[in-house]
Each structure stands twice: as structure tokens, then as C-alpha cells.
Design an enzyme around this catalytic site. Structure first.
Site, PDB file in Angstrom:
ATOM      1  N   ASP A   1      -0.965  -3.840  -5.869  1.00 14.87           N
ATOM      2  CA  ASP A   1      -0.227  -2.860  -6.667  1.00 14.87           C
ATOM      3  C   ASP A   1       1.242  -3.215  -6.490  1.00 14.87           C
ATOM      4  O   ASP A   1       1.924  -2.690  -5.620  1.00 14.87           O
ATOM      5  CB  ASP A   1      -0.536  -1.443  -6.182  1.00 14.87           C
TER       6      ASP A   1
ATOM      7  N   ALA B   1       0.766  -1.241   0.000  1.00 13.26           N
ATOM      8  CA  ALA B   1       0.000   0.000   0.000  1.00 13.26           C
ATOM      9  C   ALA B   1       0.799   1.294   0.000  1.00 13.26           C
ATOM     10  O   ALA B   1       0.273   2.331  -0.415  1.00 13.26           O
ATOM     11  CB  ALA B   1      -0.954  -0.006   1.207  1.00 13.26           C
ATOM     12  N   ALA B   2       2.029   1.310   0.524  1.00 14.26           N
ATOM     13  CA  ALA B   2       2.758   2.577   0.649  1.00 14.26           C
ATOM     14  C   ALA B   2       3.051   3.182  -0.731  1.00 14.26           C
ATOM     15  O   ALA B   2       3.233   2.432  -1.698  1.00 14.26           O
ATOM     16  CB  ALA B   2       4.052   2.362   1.425  1.00 14.26           C
ATOM     17  N   PRO B   3       3.043   4.525  -0.822  1.00 15.71           N
ATOM     18  CA  PRO B   3       2.884   5.503   0.254  1.00 15.71           C
ATOM     19  C   PRO B   3       1.443   5.841   0.612  1.00 15.71           C
ATOM     20  O   PRO B   3       1.195   6.563   1.555  1.00 15.71           O
ATOM     21  CB  PRO B   3       3.600   6.736  -0.291  1.00 15.71           C
ATOM     22  N   GLY B   4       0.466   5.342  -0.182  1.00  9.83           N
ATOM     23  CA  GLY B   4      -0.921   5.505   0.219  1.00  9.83           C
ATOM     24  C   GLY B   4      -1.831   6.195  -0.784  1.00  9.83           C
ATOM     25  O   GLY B   4      -3.009   6.397  -0.499  1.00  9.83           O
TER      26      GLY B   4
ATOM     27  N   GLU C   1       2.086  -2.753   4.334  1.00 11.90           N
ATOM     28  CA  GLU C   1       3.360  -2.406   3.712  1.00 11.90           C
ATOM     29  C   GLU C   1       4.464  -3.133   4.463  1.00 11.90           C
ATOM     30  O   GLU C   1       4.610  -2.961   5.676  1.00 11.90           O
ATOM     31  CB  GLU C   1       3.595  -0.896   3.753  1.00 11.90           C
TER      32      GLU C   1
ATOM     33  N   LYS D   1      -3.173   5.121  -3.662  1.00 11.81           N
ATOM     34  CA  LYS D   1      -4.289   4.255  -4.032  1.00 11.81           C
ATOM     35  C   LYS D   1      -5.128   3.900  -2.809  1.00 11.81           C
ATOM     36  O   LYS D   1      -6.350   3.751  -2.897  1.00 11.81           O
ATOM     37  CB  LYS D   1      -3.758   3.004  -4.732  1.00 11.81           C
TER      38      LYS D   1
ATOM     39  N   CYS E   1       3.355  -0.394 -12.474  1.00 14.05           N
ATOM     40  CA  CYS E   1       3.709   0.815 -13.211  1.00 14.05           C
ATOM     41  C   CYS E   1       4.900   0.500 -14.125  1.00 14.05           C
ATOM     42  O   CYS E   1       5.880   1.245 -14.165  1.00 14.05           O
ATOM     43  CB  CYS E   1       4.011   1.987 -12.279  1.00 14.05           C
TER      44      CYS E   1
ATOM     45  N   ARG F   1       8.323   2.762   5.277  1.00 19.14           N
ATOM     46  CA  ARG F   1       7.288   3.108   4.297  1.00 19.14           C
ATOM     47  C   ARG F   1       5.889   2.959   4.897  1.00 19.14           C
ATOM     48  O   ARG F   1       4.974   3.718   4.566  1.00 19.14           O
ATOM     49  CB  ARG F   1       7.430   2.244   3.041  1.00 19.14           C
TER      50      ARG F   1
END
Length: 455
Positions: A173, A105-108, A128, A110, A226, A133
Site C-alpha cells: 500500500d 503498514a502504518a497506521p494499521g 513501517e 489494512k 490512494c 508511525r
């Protein structure tokens, strides 16, 4: 920016006639963006007035820059996020009341999107693996006003033991080779090698294996990266479909400029066209890949829960009668209609836990729900997180600050007022933005803005 020769050769072969436009786009400037926070309410925020346009596929998304020291950012009315990355939250589309996991999840960015989609209802576990982080993740969620979120710092392999077939939706992610962010973060080029995508794909498959153990029958799994690398994108989805026959791809509604996934970059399965690719030469954003899958495994075949993890990193402690009295005195005077879930203590810190108590036993938890405050000798001091998760209309006691007073508040100064008001705690508000708490003594507001956040 100098792209690696091996990277250029690889994508000239993969992209064919598109290669020149694709590679040229990577030398152009990146796009900045931000989302507004629908959990907040009030007047239009100044940041939106300075936006350079709307992100067409995200109702709350805008193109433009965010001032990190502005009232809008400091109080969580906006979140700076790259435009393409915003589409992931739209694809996950969690519903209020669901159990949702953001596994990496980091940095947050999404995660805050998911919180808003859920309207702070249900449960969101934001995990995370790296503690530093995870701390940043927790801070960003606090500023956003998250109430329904538990922040953990665990490996996916350990987390799966605590949540077998538990979540309605899971977002992976995945940590990736970052090719899609080269023009935004050129330093990532230094870490790239021709072998790196395959190394990342191996790690991603381990994460996905854990995610599948936590996904309920009928649940939704969203996988995103990404990167442009087929090894980490279409080929990983092919791997998923081959190893989990009950998984089925869900078509993603694509906005103008978004591309179908490329079956020819994997095993030729035409179903892969249901995934989505965001290329920088086709839309105003960086590179992303997103796939959405549903777990078709019938409920009857759900495995029984394994024996509870015996690790003891956290234990559940409830506030005692004296502490409850102090808390209730504050709540009655400032937030009389506050509806709590479960009050628990981590040391002298009081939290409102939106999750079954046994689920956090044995886990490394950084933020077990909404941080309400701290117990000190014979008193309760409310936490900034509670203020940022509240609306002015929810408070009985409010003091309006001018913009000048707000600047003094975030600097850590005491504030003097002219009004005759009873002594005690007040929610401080500036231009409809809840900013924190202050304690009025006479005509002076004592400043409780956290020292580490002052500027």
C-alpha cells in the site's frame, strides 16, 4: 477547497467527458466508515447500531463515525477506516496459515483487516519504515487483538535480505501523492506539484523491487495507492509487467461503481483493465487504485537464501526457569488452555513469537508477536495486549464490570466489588468486551490499565 490549476488541467484532459463530475465530487464531503472485528464475539456493538449503512463490498464494513473513547473502540471491536480503503484487504484476501507481509503498514487499517481475514493464524509481518508511525501501528494492532503479527521498522531494502522468497502474499500500500484523499485531507494539496506523482512513482518502484525479492513463486502481490495519478498506478503496473515477465495480473471482481483500470493512461496493454479504480463520483468513498498480480515463476528457479544479515539490532533471549514458573502460575490460573508458540524476552517484556527466531535477528522489531506481560521482582504482570487478544470464554477467572466501573477502570481508579472471590489476577470484562486485567485483593481490584492510555 481550492484544487491546483495544474491538477485541474491534467484531469480535465485525462477524464474527458467525466471531468466535471469528477472535479465536482472532490469538492463534496468525504465519507467516514468503520469495520467490525470478527475476532471478537458477543452482543452487537453500540457503534454498529449507530451506523448509517453497510459498505456493500466489505462484509464487515459500515458507513458512520466512531467515538474514539467508546467501549467498542478502546477494546478493539471496531476500527475507523475510510470506505474505499477497506476494499484493499478484501482484494488481498489472505488465508489462515499463510505468511503475509504488509510492507508499508502504518497506521494499521489494512493490517487489522488482514489479521481478521487470517483469523490470527499463520504469520503477518507488518512493516513501517518510520519509527513513530510504526509505534502507532503496533498500538492499533494491540487494540485489535492481533496474535500472529510481528511489527518491524525497516526499509524495504533491508527487509528483503531477511526474507528472500518467503511470503505467500505481499501488500504494498504504497506511499503516494495522495490525490485520492484531497477532500478528506485537504492539507495534502499543499504538498502536490505536477512533478510529485513522478517522484512518488520512482520511490514506489524501489519498494516494489524489494517486494518482488520477498515474494514466493506462486505468491500474490497486491499493489494499492490512494491517488488518481497514472504515473503511480497503471504506469507502475506496466513497469512491473515489463521488468518481471513471470508476473501476471489477476482479475479483481468489481462491485457496482468500481471502474476498470485505464490502459490508455499507460502503454495501452488491455490487461490493465484487470486492475480497479475507485472514483469518488462513482461510489461512496475516496480515490483508490488496486492491482493484484501472481508470481508465475516456477519453484525450481527460486534463488537460494543469501547470507544472513549481520546487523544486530535485536538478539533472542529466552525466559529462565524462575521466569517460566511465574508465567506458568499466571497462565494456569487465568488462561489454562493458552497455546504458546515461542516465549522470548525483550528486556523484561515477555512475548509469544509466531516466527522463526533467526528471522528477527538483526531487525528493528517493535512488537515480536503477542505481548504477554512484564517480569518484575518475584512476580509477573500480564499485558493489556493479552487481554485484548482473548475472549471471556477462554479465561478461568473473570470479573464482570458495569459500564460505570469500566469508565473508572480506564480512568485509572481502583474498583470495589461485593462478591467473595479468591485473591489474584482476573480478566476484566464489560458487556462481553475484554478490557484488561485487574488484581483482586480482598474486595478491591487494583488497576493495571496502562497509564499512557488512561482517560
Amino acid at each position: 477547497m481550492q484544487l491546483p490549476n495544474e491538477f485541474v488541467t491534467k484531469y480535465k484532459k485525462l477524464m474527458g467527458a467525466e471531468a466535471d463530475k469528477f472535479l465536482s465530487a472532490l469538492t463534496q464531503s468525504s465519507y467516514s466508515g468503520f469495520r467490525e472485528n470478527p475476532l471478537k464475539s458477543g452482543q452487537p456493538v453500540a457503534t454498529i447500531e449507530k451506523a448509517t449503512g453497510k459498505v456493500p463490498y466489505v462484509p464487515t464494513g459500515y458507513y458512520g463515525q466512531v467515538n474514539g473513547k467508546s467501549l467498542d473502540h478502546v477494546t478493539g471491536w471496531v476500527y475507523s477506516q475510510e470506505p474505499s480503503a477497506m476494499f484493499v484487504g478484501e482484494v488481498v484476501n489472505p488465508q489462515a496459515g499463510e505468511r503475509v507481509l504488509d510492507l508499508c503498514a502504518a497506521p494499521g487499517g489494512k493490517t487489522t483487516h488482514l489479521v481478521a481475514k487470517m483469523n490470527n493464524q499463520g504469520l503477518l509481518v507488518a512493516n513501517e519504515i518510520f519509527p513513530k508511525r510504526a509505534k502507532i501501528l503496533a498500538e492499533n494492532l494491540e487494540r485489535w487483538g492481533a496474535k500472529n503479527t510481528v511489527v518491524t521498522s525497516e526499509s524495504p531494502a533491508d527487509l528483503e535480505k531477511q526474507f528472500p522468497q518467503y511470503f505467500d502474499r505481499i501488500l504494498v500500500d504504497a506511499p503516494c501523492s495522495g490525490e485520492g484523499m484531497f477532500r478528506k485531507e485537504p492539507a495534502g494539496i499543499e504538498y502536490w506539484s505536477p512533478e510529485y506523482p513522478a517522484e512518488c512513482a520512482n520511490r514506489q518502484q524501489k519498494i516494489l523491487t524489494s517486494a518482488m525479492k520477498m515474494l514466493k513463486p506462486g505468491g500474490i502481490l497486491v499493489y494499492s495507492t490512494c491517488t488518481f495519478a497514472p504515473e503511480e498506478d497503471e504506469q507502475n503496473i506496466s513497469w512491473l509487467l515489463g521488468n518481471y515477465p513471470a508476473l501476471k495480473l489477476v482479475p479483481i471482481e468489481k462491485a457496482t461503481g468500481m471502474d476498470d483500470g485505464r490502459p490508455e493512461w499507460a502503454d495501452g496493454n488491455e490487461e490493465l483493465k484487470k486492475t480497479v479504480r475507485l472514483f469518488p463520483h462513482h461510489l461512496k468513498g475516496e480515490g483508490h487504485f488496486i492491482a493484484k498480480l501472481v508470481n508465475g515463476e516456477p519453484e525450481l528457479t527460486a534463488k537460494k537464501r543469501k547470507k544472513k544479515n549481520k546487523r544486530k539490532k535485536q538478539s533472542i533471549v529466552k525466559p529462565d526457569k524462575k521466569q517460566l514458573k511465574l508465567f506458568n502460575q499466571f497462565a494456569t490460573s487465568v488462561f489454562p488452555d493458552y497455546q504458546q508458540h515461542q516465549l522470548i524476552l525483550f528486556g523484561d517484556q515477555l512475548y509469544d513469537l509466531p516466527l522463526e527466531e533467526d528471522k528477527i535477528e538483526g531487525l528493528n522489531v517493535l512488537r515480536p508477536g503477542l505481548h504477554l506481560g512484564t517480569f518484575k521482582k518475584n512476580r509477573f504482570e500480564p499485558a493489556l495486549a493479552w487481554a485484548l487478544a482473548s475472549l471471556p470464554s477462554e479465561a478461568n477467572r473473570v470479573i464482570e464490570l458495569s459500564n460505570e466501573q469500566w469508565h473508572r477502570y480506564v480512568h485509572g481508579d481502583v474498583i470495589n466489588i461485593d462478591a467473595d472471590l479468591p485473591n489474584g489476577w482476573y480478566l476484566l470484562v464489560c458487556d462481553d468486551h475484554t478490557t484488561g486485567f485487574g488484581k483482586l485483593v480482598g474486595k478491591t481490584i487494583k488497576n493495571f490499565y496502562p497509564k499512557g492510555l488512561r482517560f
